[in-house]
Scaffold this motif. Sequence first.
Motif, short mmCIF file in Angstrom:
data_model
loop_
_atom_site.label_atom_id
_atom_site.label_comp_id
_atom_site.label_asym_id
_atom_site.label_seq_id
_atom_site.Cartn_x
_atom_site.Cartn_y
_atom_site.Cartn_z
N TRP A 157 25.97 -17.80 49.93
CA TRP A 157 25.89 -16.69 50.63
C TRP A 157 25.24 -15.36 49.73
CZ3 TRP A 157 26.64 -15.73 55.57
CH2 TRP A 157 27.51 -16.46 56.36
N ASP A 158 25.50 -15.63 48.45
CA ASP A 158 24.66 -14.70 47.70
C ASP A 158 23.30 -14.94 47.71
OD1 ASP A 158 27.18 -13.70 46.90
OD2 ASP A 158 27.33 -14.58 44.79
N TYR B 205 22.00 -13.41 50.95
CA TYR B 205 21.79 -11.91 50.68
C TYR B 205 20.61 -11.36 49.89
CZ TYR B 205 26.53 -11.37 52.52
OH TYR B 205 27.76 -11.10 53.36
N SER C 94 17.56 -11.78 51.96
CA SER C 94 17.38 -10.43 52.79
C SER C 94 17.19 -9.53 52.14
CB SER C 94 18.76 -10.46 53.52
OG SER C 94 19.90 -9.98 52.86
N PHE D 290 19.11 -7.89 50.20
CA PHE D 290 20.37 -7.03 50.26
C PHE D 290 20.31 -6.08 51.50
CE2 PHE D 290 19.87 -8.34 46.00
CZ PHE D 290 21.10 -8.80 45.58
N MET E 38 28.76 -8.81 50.27
CA MET E 38 27.40 -8.71 49.98
C MET E 38 27.58 -8.05 48.22
SD MET E 38 24.36 -6.28 50.75
CE MET E 38 24.33 -7.02 52.31
#
Length: 219
Positions: free
Chosen positions: A66-67, A70, A73, A75, A85
């Motif tokens: 998941w990190d 992010y 993306s 962040f 996040m």
Amino acid sequence: MGLEYNTERTDVRLKEYGRNIQKLVDHIRTIEDEEKRSAYAQTLTDLMRQINPNLKVGQDNDQKVWDDLYIVSNFDLEIEAPFPMPEKSAIGKKPQRMEYKNSKIKYMHYGRSVEHMIEQTIKMEDPETKKSAVIHIGRLMKGFYNTWNKDNIDDEIILKQIKQLSNNELDIDIAEVKEFGLFDNNIREKRPQNRNNRDRDKRNNNNNRRRNNNNRRRN
């Protein structure tokens, strides 16, 4: 359909996932419905695990994927996720250096554990308990020494080293150590009998002698 040249492309933020994952993330960001956006993000993290087989099932690896999402993306992804996040400033930050003890071990072949045991023994208040602890430490030290050296070490040297390590706080009668072999691992600890025990044994011996004499008279 126009050709896309490498010079015109944006940099891939995480190369282990490739440009296609980055494009999918960019597409998810354009979805207006947050619920649908979150569902797509969940599906994408499953795909990211397949692309990166090193991410096995586990809480730490779950958070990492998941990190990574992010990060890809940049962040800029508002979704409902099992993990928040991370702070952008925390990514790539070196962990704090662990501090190690700088105190030197006086006798390397005994190790720090013996020094720690001596420190604990100094704090003991009961004399008999402290004496037993000193004997135990002496046995350990003699065993450690014999493990690393071919020659046997004298009990006086062991006791001298115990006194040095304890700043003369710990001591024991060396004559008693040698007489009963208290620092030898193959000899059980022997303690001299106190006066009450000697008197009790004497009374028992006298009683046994009288019984034997009475039995002889009867016979």
